[in-house]
Design a protein around this motif. Sequence first.
Motif, PDB file in Angstrom:
ATOM      1  N   UNK A   1       0.838  -1.205   0.000  1.00 47.39           N
ATOM      2  CA  UNK A   1       0.000   0.000   0.000  1.00 47.39           C
ATOM      3  C   UNK A   1       0.871   1.253   0.000  1.00 47.39           C
TER       4      UNK A   1
ATOM      5  N   UNK B   1       2.588   2.090  -3.476  1.00 51.16           N
ATOM      6  CA  UNK B   1       1.775   2.694  -4.531  1.00 51.16           C
ATOM      7  C   UNK B   1       0.910   3.856  -4.025  1.00 51.16           C
ATOM      8  N   UNK B   2       1.129   4.282  -2.778  1.00 50.64           N
ATOM      9  CA  UNK B   2       0.285   5.347  -2.230  1.00 50.64           C
ATOM     10  C   UNK B   2       0.324   6.573  -3.135  1.00 50.64           C
ATOM     11  N   UNK B   3      -0.846   7.036  -3.523  1.00 52.93           N
ATOM     12  CA  UNK B   3      -0.936   8.230  -4.361  1.00 52.93           C
ATOM     13  C   UNK B   3      -0.888   7.932  -5.849  1.00 52.93           C
ATOM     14  N   UNK B   4      -0.452   6.724  -6.228  1.00 44.76           N
ATOM     15  CA  UNK B   4      -0.397   6.367  -7.649  1.00 44.76           C
ATOM     16  C   UNK B   4      -0.857   4.930  -7.851  1.00 44.76           C
ATOM     17  N   UNK B   5      -1.980   4.605  -7.253  1.00 48.01           N
ATOM     18  CA  UNK B   5      -2.453   3.229  -7.277  1.00 48.01           C
ATOM     19  C   UNK B   5      -2.926   2.844  -8.680  1.00 48.01           C
ATOM     20  N   UNK B   6      -2.407   1.738  -9.210  1.00 45.49           N
ATOM     21  CA  UNK B   6      -2.927   1.261 -10.491  1.00 45.49           C
ATOM     22  C   UNK B   6      -4.302   0.626 -10.279  1.00 45.49           C
ATOM     23  N   UNK B   7      -5.234   0.918 -11.193  1.00 46.65           N
ATOM     24  CA  UNK B   7      -6.578   0.361 -11.027  1.00 46.65           C
ATOM     25  C   UNK B   7      -6.987  -0.421 -12.264  1.00 46.65           C
TER      26      UNK B   7
ATOM     27  N   UNK C   1     -16.844   0.110 -10.190  1.00 53.99           N
ATOM     28  CA  UNK C   1     -16.172  -1.152  -9.845  1.00 53.99           C
ATOM     29  C   UNK C   1     -14.670  -1.076 -10.080  1.00 53.99           C
ATOM     30  N   UNK C   2     -14.179   0.142 -10.299  1.00 58.91           N
ATOM     31  CA  UNK C   2     -12.749   0.344 -10.450  1.00 58.91           C
ATOM     32  C   UNK C   2     -12.075  -0.059  -9.148  1.00 58.91           C
ATOM     33  N   UNK C   3     -11.082  -0.915  -9.250  1.00 57.13           N
ATOM     34  CA  UNK C   3     -10.450  -1.383  -8.023  1.00 57.13           C
ATOM     35  C   UNK C   3      -8.945  -1.455  -8.194  1.00 57.13           C
ATOM     36  N   UNK C   4      -8.259  -1.529  -7.060  1.00 58.89           N
ATOM     37  CA  UNK C   4      -6.798  -1.592  -7.102  1.00 58.89           C
ATOM     38  C   UNK C   4      -6.377  -2.917  -7.734  1.00 58.89           C
TER      39      UNK C   4
ATOM     40  N   UNK D   1      -4.462  -5.485  -7.346  1.00 62.19           N
ATOM     41  CA  UNK D   1      -3.623  -6.083  -6.294  1.00 62.19           C
ATOM     42  C   UNK D   1      -2.547  -7.037  -6.811  1.00 62.19           C
TER      43      UNK D   1
ATOM     44  N   UNK E   1       2.070  -7.645   2.310  1.00 61.16           N
ATOM     45  CA  UNK E   1       0.989  -7.180   3.163  1.00 61.16           C
ATOM     46  C   UNK E   1       1.444  -6.823   4.569  1.00 61.16           C
TER      47      UNK E   1
END
Lengths: 371, 265
Positions: free
Chosen positions: B98, B101-107, B113-116, B118, B140
Motif C-alpha cells: 500500500x 503505490x500510495x498516491x499512484x495506485x494502479x486500477x 467497480x474500479x479497483x486496485x 492487487x 501485506x
Amino acid sequence: MAVSEESQQKRRDERVREIGFVHQVLRRPEFGAAAGCVLVLLFFALFAGDSGLFSARGTVNFLEVSAQLGILAVAVCLLMIGGEFDLSLGSMIAFAGVIIAIPSTVLGWPIWTCVLLAFAAAVIVGYVNGWLVVKTGLPSFIVTLATLFVLRGITLGLTRLITGRTQIPGIKELTEGDWLAPLFAGQFGGSVLVWLADQGLIDKRPDGLPTVQGIPVSILWWLGLTAVATWILLQTRFGNWIFTVGGDANAARNVGVPVAKVKIRLFIMSACAATLFAAIQVLSVGSADTSRGLQKEFEAIIAVVIGGTLLTGGYGSAIGAMFGALIFGVVQMGIFFTGIDTDWFKAFMGAMLLAAVLFNNYVRKKASEAR
Amino acid sequence: MAPLIELRDVSKHFGTVIALNGVSFAVRAGEVHCLLGDNGAGKSTLIKILSGVHAPTTGEIRLQDRPVQFASPRDALDHGIATVYQDLATVPLMSVARNFFAGREPVVGWGPFKRMDWPLIERVTREEMAHMGIDVRDPGQPVGTLSGGERQCLAIARAVYFGAKVLILDEPTSALGVHQAAVVLRLIVQARARGLGVIFITHNVHHAFPVADTITLLNRGRSLGTFAKDEIRRERVVEMMAGGRDLVDLEAELAALRRNGATLQ
C-alpha cells in the motif's frame, strides 16, 4: 557463521508462513470485536436465553438498534481511519430531522423533496466541517465541537421560531404514498417470516401471523453500507488514500495524495450518514424532535473503537465497526430483556470502550514493531 | 552532456532572513552529489526549493538546460525530481505494498467497480524491493515491521519505479545505526549505477565521502564551493563545515578546562 545465520533466517521465514493463517486472523483489526461479539452473545444466551432476547421479536429489536448505530459507525469508521473526528454527528441528526419535518408539515412539501433537501444540507455541513479542519489545521475535535453546538442551536432556534415548539409530529400520514419513504421506513421479508412461522421456526401471534411481520429496512442499509465501506477500504484507490491520510498526513502529501479532498469527502460522508439515520428515524417514528441524536457521536465512536479502529487514525475496519455496533445493540437490548436496570448499560459501554482502546494499542504496538 | 538539474545563483529570502544566498551547482546522470552543511547552513531550504515546496527568490533551476519553475511538490515529481524525506516518507501502519503505490495506485475495472490491481501491486512491490536487495516476505506486512534502512529502501525503490531521474535524499542516514547506514549508502550507489542523479544531503562527512562524486559545502546560506571528491581531503571539509575557527576555539577551551581540572585536583 554468516552461513548459519542465513539458514536460520530462512527457517524463521518458513515458520512465519506456516502459522500464517491463525496469525493473519489474529492480526485483523476486526478480530477483537468479532470475538467480543461472540462472548456477549454467549453471555446473554446463558443468562437470558429464555428471556425472549433471541426470539424473533427480540432479535429484530437488537438488530434494529445495532443497525441504526451501525449506519453511523460505518461513516465514522472511515472518517476515523482518515484521522479525524466528527462530534457534530448527533446535532446533524436533529438538524436533518427538522429539515425533513418542517417543510413537509408546515409548507406541505412532499416527503421525498424534504429528504433530498436534508441530504443536500448534509453535504454542505460536511463540507464546512471538512473545509474548516483542512484550512485552519485545528484538531477536528475542536472544530466539530463548535459545529455540534452551532447546529443544535440552529435546530432549536429555527424549530421554535417556525412551529413554536421543539417537537414536530404528524409525519407518519405524509409518508403514505410517497415513493421515497419506503426506502427509509419500510420493512422487508414479510412473506419469508410468514413461511418461517408456518414451519414453526418462529412464534405466532394468536391470530396466526408471525410475531414479527417485517424486518426493518435499516438493517439492509447497515449491511449494505458496511459492505460498500469495506470494498472502498480494501479495494479502491480512495481507500488507500484514507489509510495514508490518517496514517501520516505529511507523508500522504509528499507522495501526492490530495489530503484536503479526502478529508472533506469523509466529513461529507459522516454528515450524510447522520441524515440517513435521521430519515429512518423521522419517517418510521413519524415525528421529529430537536433533541434527537444526543450523544450519538460518542456511541458511534465507541462502536468504531470497539471495532478495532485506532483513535489516532490510519488503521481500522468497517466490518469491525459493524461488530462494534452489534455488541452495542445486543448489550442494550440484553440488559433490557434480562430485567437488569438499564442504567447499568452506560457503565458497561464505558468499560468496554476502555478495554477496546487498551487492546487496540497493544495490537498497534505489535504491528509497528520491527520483527 | 547537459546536467540533469542545475541551480544557478539561487537565493531564498524569508522576509528579512536570507536563508540561501547565491548557491549554484549541477548534477549529472550517474553522479552522486553531496550537499554537506552544518545545522542552519540552508540545507532544508535548498531541498524545499529543489522539491517544489518553495520557489527561489532569485536565480533559476534548469532541467537538462531548460529553465523550469515547480508549481508544487507534485509538479517537481512529474518532472522526475523525487525527494525522499528522512522520516516523512512512509506510513508505518500501512502495508509495504500500500505504501509503495500510495498516491499512484494502479486500477482495473470500470466505473464504480474500479479497483486496485492487487496482483500487479504485490508483484511489482516484491520485484522492485528485490532489485534493491531486500526480500519482502509478505507485501501485506506493515511498514512498521521494517527496519529504518529498509524503509528508506522502500522510499527509494518507489521513487525509482515511478521514473525519478533525480533523487534527493534528505539526511537518509542520520537516524540510522552503522549497519543500516551502510545499507542506505549501498542503495545510493545502486541508484547511481542505474543512471540516476543523486543529491545526498547530510552533515556526516564519513557518510558523504564513500559515495560522493562531487561535494558542495554550505555554510550559513552560502556555498563554500563545489569540489570533486579527489580534490579535497576529509579533514579540510570538516574544518570548512564547522567554520574552521570554531574548532580551534573549542580546542583552546578544552585545553583550558583540562588545565583547570588539573589545578582542582
